[in-house]
Scaffold this motif. Structure first.
Motif, PDB file in Angstrom:
ATOM      1  N   LYS A 205       0.840  -1.220   0.000  1.00 35.32           N
ATOM      2  CA  LYS A 205       0.000   0.000   0.000  1.00 35.32           C
ATOM      3  C   LYS A 205       0.868   1.261   0.000  1.00 35.32           C
ATOM      4  N   ALA A 206       1.976   1.192   0.743  1.00 40.87           N
ATOM      5  CA  ALA A 206       2.865   2.361   0.838  1.00 40.87           C
ATOM      6  C   ALA A 206       3.422   2.758  -0.526  1.00 40.87           C
ATOM      7  N   THR A 207       3.457   1.812  -1.461  1.00 36.46           N
ATOM      8  CA  THR A 207       4.023   2.127  -2.789  1.00 36.46           C
ATOM      9  C   THR A 207       2.967   2.626  -3.781  1.00 36.46           C
ATOM     10  N   ILE A 208       1.700   2.629  -3.380  1.00 36.84           N
ATOM     11  CA  ILE A 208       0.628   3.061  -4.299  1.00 36.84           C
ATOM     12  C   ILE A 208       0.466   4.578  -4.179  1.00 36.84           C
ATOM     13  N   PRO A 209       0.642   5.328  -5.263  1.00 40.93           N
ATOM     14  CA  PRO A 209       0.521   6.786  -5.159  1.00 40.93           C
ATOM     15  C   PRO A 209      -0.779   7.247  -4.501  1.00 40.93           C
ATOM     16  N   LEU A 210      -1.915   6.598  -4.786  1.00 46.21           N
ATOM     17  CA  LEU A 210      -3.179   7.013  -4.157  1.00 46.21           C
ATOM     18  C   LEU A 210      -3.323   6.486  -2.722  1.00 46.21           C
ATOM     19  N   LYS A 211      -2.357   5.693  -2.271  1.00 49.10           N
ATOM     20  CA  LYS A 211      -2.243   5.236  -0.869  1.00 49.10           C
ATOM     21  C   LYS A 211      -3.462   4.482  -0.339  1.00 49.10           C
ATOM     22  N   ARG A 212      -4.168   3.797  -1.222  1.00 49.57           N
ATOM     23  CA  ARG A 212      -5.281   2.970  -0.764  1.00 49.57           C
ATOM     24  C   ARG A 212      -5.548   1.891  -1.805  1.00 49.57           C
TER      25      ARG A 212
END
Ligand code: CAA
Length: 248
Positions: A205-212
């Motif tokens: 999740k920490a690597t997803i730009p939208l953070k979710r």
């Protein structure tokens, strides 16, 4: 025989499949929802739990990894329904393990369900769509088929294979009015993703730009778009719904 457009969704019971069925029903389609043979009771319970039991939805037992079984069941289904207008190849499994530890069975099960099923399920329906001169096929691939994922050599290979299949079939289907596309979801709030070990999922999740995570509605909406009026000029495309996790 029905006048409505018919959408067949594989692996319908749960996650993205459920939401795809719901959106199609809300938008006036008749839905054929496939589930694994032997899971009839669970599928009936699923319809009740999701408040879909009184809708224009029909359950169909289909083991997508059994080529001969699929041919027989789909021939019979096409004979009864007369037509299928939209096919959503959604059935998929994971058997995650690092490649060093991956067994051939883990490889084979993922290939059979996620990739070989595309041949078996799509061919009879594609042929009927070509005869009727219209149709939409939407293959649910994955961000991990585009970028590769640690622990998913089997899954990433199958999901990437779905994209090649999509482009080649789009080239063949165009002259018959059949559009073929893929949707590549990112990490979506489904049982498949929430089963990932908590620490591993947090680091993803920490690597997803939208953070979710994506919602199932956000993925199903992309499928509905490709199936509908406004998706008519799109073919051979892969639509990413991944919160920016991978930008092609
Ligand atoms: N990149 C680099 N190194 C990584 C890594 C990564 N992404 N992930 C783990 N590692 C490293 C770990 O740090 C660890 O290193 P050390 O031994 O030095 O500590 C080593 O690899 C082993 O990692 P694990 O402890 O996680 O190994 P494991 O054998 O217990 O578990 C695994 C392996 C089952 C593959 C686990 O890592 C895992 O579940 N990974 C997530 C896989 C994943 O993303 N699956 C997606 C499922 S949802 C889905 O598929 C839907 C979709 O389409 C998106």
């Amino acid at each position: 025989m029905t006048d409505k457009k018919v959408a067949l969704v594989t692996g319908a019971a749960g996650g993205i499949g459920t939401e795809v069925c719901r959106l199609f029903l809300e938008n006036g389609y008749k839905v054929v929802a496939t589930h694994r043979p032997g899971k009839e009771q669970q599928a009936t319970n699923w319809l009740q739990e999701e408040n879909l039991a009184d809708k224009d939805i029909q359950l169909l037992a289909l083991d997508v990894s059994d080529h001969n079984g699929v041919s027989e069941v789909l021939a019979e289904t096409l004979r009864k329904l007369g037509h299928i207008d939209v096919l959503v190849n959604n059935a998929g499994i994971t058997r995650d393990a690092t490649f060093k530890k991956m067994t051939f069975q883990q490889w084979q099960e993922v290939m059979d369900t996620n990739l070989n099923s595309l041949f078996s399920v799509t061919q009879p329906i594609f042929n009927q769509m070509c005869e009727q001169g219209s149709g939409r096929i939407i293959n649910i691939s994955s961000v991990n088929g585009l970028k590769g994922q640690y622990g998913q050599v089997n899954y990433s290979a199958a999901k990437a294979g779905m994209i090649g299949f999509t482009k080649a079939l789009a080239a063949e289907g165009a002259r018959f009015g059949v559009c073929v596309n893929a949707v590549a979801p990112g990490y979506t709030a489904t049982p498949m993703v929430t089963a990932i070990r908590e620490d591993v999922l947090d680091s993803i999740k920490a690597t997803i730009p939208l953070k979710r995570l994506a919602t199932t509605e956000e993925v199903a909406g992309a499928v509905l778009y490709l199936a509908g009026e406004y998706g008519g000029y799109i073919t051979g495309e892969t639509l990413s719904v991944n919160g920016g996790l991978y930008m092609k």
